[in-house]
Scaffold this active site. Structure first.
Site, short mmCIF file in Angstrom:
data_model
loop_
_atom_site.label_atom_id
_atom_site.label_comp_id
_atom_site.label_asym_id
_atom_site.label_seq_id
_atom_site.Cartn_x
_atom_site.Cartn_y
_atom_site.Cartn_z
CE LYS A 119 35.68 44.38 42.61
NZ LYS A 119 37.03 43.82 42.39
CD GLU A 168 38.90 33.36 38.92
OE1 GLU A 168 39.07 33.62 40.13
OE2 GLU A 168 39.28 34.10 37.99
NE ARG A 219 34.67 42.61 45.74
CZ ARG A 219 33.44 42.84 45.31
NH1 ARG A 219 32.64 43.62 46.00
NH2 ARG A 219 32.99 42.29 44.19
CG ASN A 248 41.91 41.56 42.86
OD1 ASN A 248 41.01 41.18 42.11
ND2 ASN A 248 41.86 42.71 43.48
CG HIS A 274 42.91 38.34 39.44
ND1 HIS A 274 42.82 37.16 40.15
CD2 HIS A 274 41.71 38.46 38.79
CE1 HIS A 274 41.63 36.61 39.95
NE2 HIS A 274 40.95 37.37 39.12
CG HIS A 316 44.18 41.56 35.39
ND1 HIS A 316 43.79 42.23 36.52
CD2 HIS A 316 43.09 40.84 35.01
CE1 HIS A 316 42.54 41.93 36.80
NE2 HIS A 316 42.09 41.09 35.90
CG HIS A 349 39.63 36.23 33.95
ND1 HIS A 349 40.46 37.32 34.10
CD2 HIS A 349 39.11 35.97 35.18
CE1 HIS A 349 40.43 37.71 35.37
NE2 HIS A 349 39.62 36.91 36.05
P1 NAD Z 1 31.95 34.77 29.02
O1 NAD Z 1 30.84 35.49 29.62
O2 NAD Z 1 32.60 35.36 27.82
O3 NAD Z 1 31.49 33.28 28.68
C1 NAD Z 1 32.36 32.41 28.03
C2 NAD Z 1 31.74 31.79 26.78
O4 NAD Z 1 30.81 30.79 27.19
C3 NAD Z 1 30.95 32.77 25.95
O5 NAD Z 1 31.15 32.46 24.59
C4 NAD Z 1 29.50 32.50 26.34
O6 NAD Z 1 28.57 32.84 25.35
C5 NAD Z 1 29.54 31.02 26.57
N1 NAD Z 1 28.56 30.45 27.48
C6 NAD Z 1 28.07 30.98 28.63
N2 NAD Z 1 27.32 30.09 29.27
C7 NAD Z 1 27.32 28.96 28.52
C8 NAD Z 1 26.76 27.67 28.67
N3 NAD Z 1 26.08 27.33 29.78
N4 NAD Z 1 26.96 26.76 27.70
C9 NAD Z 1 27.71 27.06 26.60
N5 NAD Z 1 28.31 28.25 26.42
C10 NAD Z 1 28.11 29.19 27.37
O7 NAD Z 1 33.15 34.52 30.07
P2 NAD Z 1 33.17 34.27 31.64
O8 NAD Z 1 34.41 33.52 31.88
O9 NAD Z 1 31.87 33.76 32.14
O10 NAD Z 1 33.30 35.74 32.23
C11 NAD Z 1 34.44 36.53 31.97
C12 NAD Z 1 34.09 37.97 32.29
O11 NAD Z 1 33.77 38.07 33.67
C13 NAD Z 1 35.23 38.92 32.03
O12 NAD Z 1 34.74 40.04 31.33
C14 NAD Z 1 35.67 39.35 33.43
O13 NAD Z 1 36.19 40.65 33.46
C15 NAD Z 1 34.39 39.23 34.19
N6 NAD Z 1 34.56 39.04 35.65
C16 NAD Z 1 33.86 39.86 36.47
C17 NAD Z 1 33.95 39.71 37.84
C18 NAD Z 1 33.13 40.57 38.74
O14 NAD Z 1 33.31 40.52 39.95
N7 NAD Z 1 32.21 41.34 38.23
C19 NAD Z 1 34.76 38.71 38.38
C20 NAD Z 1 35.47 37.88 37.50
C21 NAD Z 1 35.35 38.05 36.12
N1 GLY Z 2 36.44 39.19 41.21
C1 GLY Z 2 36.95 40.08 42.19
C2 GLY Z 2 35.91 40.75 43.01
O1 GLY Z 2 34.74 40.52 42.87
O2 GLY Z 2 36.25 41.54 43.84
#
Ligand code: NAD
Ligand code: GLY
Length: 376
Positions: free
Chosen positions: A158, A200, A256, A260, A263, A267, A280
């Site tokens: 995704k 999670e 899938r 959620n 969520h 959300h 999140h």
């Molecule tokens: P993020 O990417 O914003 O990371 C959180 C913070 O940690 C940021 O400030 C980043 O710079 C910092 N960071 C990252 N790695 C680090 C490390 N090793 N050491 C220190 N700092 C570090 O947040 P997240 O929680 O990783 O991701 C949230 C995003 O993921 C949201 O946009 C959400 O929509 C998305 N998401 C996508 C899916 C998907 O299936 N594609 C699933 C769940 C969430």
């Molecule tokens: N995080 C939800 C999905 O990947 O479907």
């Protein structure tokens, strides 16, 4: 944990989980120090013909592990470019994508070249989206550096950016060629970000694996201390579950949706707090407890399991307070969830630890009661 033998191999502190999606199949490698030898893993995933890799990251993450990653890629014979984007949810925008497309065009990036996402879910979603759209799709590799990204967002294809009217509204399904996870990088993560990822992990146990849920309960101290064996096992099992679910329903037409869990209300909490106050994972943690209350009120979950779920969520520390929020605003915000179908809000509800169902007929009275309890 029985699935381990079926889906992956674990050797000491290394584990490999296969995502068996036919011609889009790929491996998730979980290994301490993986970033130091990422070049050979990327070479194995892309083949001998691949010439260039563009690392997408942000300044904070790049300062921690960018040089190690770039050196290893160069040692494996790749030409390496680096593209740094902004940090935080606001950076997941079309404007950021446009800058990235320009970067690739100016450097004459070709179809056989690859993008490597080095960062959390924001970098991963953004880099994946750019990879899905640049020249109608180029290969990309996920090297997630937050726990949330390691167990969730980097797996499953995704990709998305946000629109001013809502989160993740513009995107595409585009599977990575490999996911390379180095649990050691989590030691740099702020404690709150780590905890947000743990919620999670708790989610995977509740939706699909009572054994995992029990193991997390028993081993929570080792997990909180990031003990290497515990972390490798935790990440591998969560990735296995995600791989199973994605393989069964890549485009989220059914199964899938269970990912959620927590969520719908989660959300809504993020929306009413303008994505600023809660991580999140924290919003999902509240959402999981709220969904368990709804399930209990509907008579599909017993009180003991509802309490167990609440305990598992609370085990890793106290969630930020949200008792000042307006329950009416939260309930109204659930109607804007992406899971709304034909005007009905969908909830993923637990029936016991390890099993969930989807319902779109939650009476307003029940939802209101559960939200009020959550805010108490
Ligand atoms: P993020 O990417 O914003 O990371 C959180 C913070 O940690 C940021 O400030 C980043 O710079 C910092 N960071 C990252 N790695 C680090 C490390 N090793 N050491 C220190 N700092 C570090 O947040 P997240 O929680 O990783 O991701 C949230 C995003 O993921 C949201 O946009 C959400 O929509 C998305 N998401 C996508 C899916 C998907 O299936 N594609 C699933 C769940 C969430
Ligand atoms: N995080 C939800 C999905 O990947 O479907």
């Amino acid at each position: 944990m029985k699935q381990r033998e079926k889906h992956g191999k674990t050797h000491g502190m290394k584990s490999v989980v296969r995502v068996p999606l036919g011609e889009r199949a790929y491996d998730i490698t979980i290994a301490e120090g993986a970033l130091g030898r990422i070049g050979s893993l990327v070479r194995a995933a892309l083949g001998d013909a691949a010439r260039r890799v563009a690392i997408f990251s942000n300044a904070r993450v790049y300062s921690l592990c960018g040089h190690t990653t770039a050196s290893s890629l160069r040692a494996a014979g790749f030409g390496v470019d680096e593209h740094l984007m902004g940090d935080g949810e606001r950076a997941k925008s079309l404007r950021t994508a446009e800058r990235a497309w320009s970067y690739l065009i100016e450097r004459r990036f070709e179809r056989g070249d690859a993008i490597l996402a080095l960062g959390g879910g924001v970098v991963g979603d953004m880099a994946g989206f750019v990879a899905a759209t640049y020249q109608r799709g180029v290969p990309y590799i996920q090297a997630p550096t937050t726990l949330l990204a390691q167990i969730d967002s980097s797996v499953g294809g995704k990709t998305a950016v946000n629109h001013s009217l809502g989160k993740n509204l513009i995107g595409a399904f585009h599977q990575p060629r490999a996911v390379i996870i180095d649990p050691l990088i989590l030691h740099c993560l702020p404690a709150r970000e780590f905890r947000a990822g743990l919620y999670e992990a708790v989610k995977y146990g509740i939706i699909r694996d009572a054994e995992l849920a029990g193991w997390i309960d028993r081993e929570h101290e080792a997990i909180a201390a990031m003990e290497p064996a515990a972390m490798t096992r935790l990440i591998a099992r969560c990735c296995e579950i995600k791989a199973e679910v994605v393989t069964a329903d890549e485009r989220e037409s059914g199964l899938r949706q269970i990912l959620n869990y927590g969520h719908t209300v989660g959300h809504a909490l993020e929306a009413v707090t303008h994505y600023r106050r809660l991580k999140h994972g924290e919003a999902v943690a509240y959402g999981m407890k709220c969904a368990a209350r709804i399930a209990e009120a509907l008579g599909i979950l017993n009180e003991e399991d509802r309490r167990k779920i609440a305990r598992s969520v609370d085990m890793f520390g106290v969630l930020p307070k949200i008792n000042d929020l307006d329950p009416g605003a939260i309930i109204a915000a659930t109607a804007y969830d992406k899971k709304v179908s034909r005007g009905k809000v969908k909830f993923i509800l637990p029936t016991q630890v390890g099993s969930v169902i989807t319902r779109d007929d939650v009476p307003m009275k029940v939802l209101r009661g559960a939200v009020r309890e959550m805010l108490r």
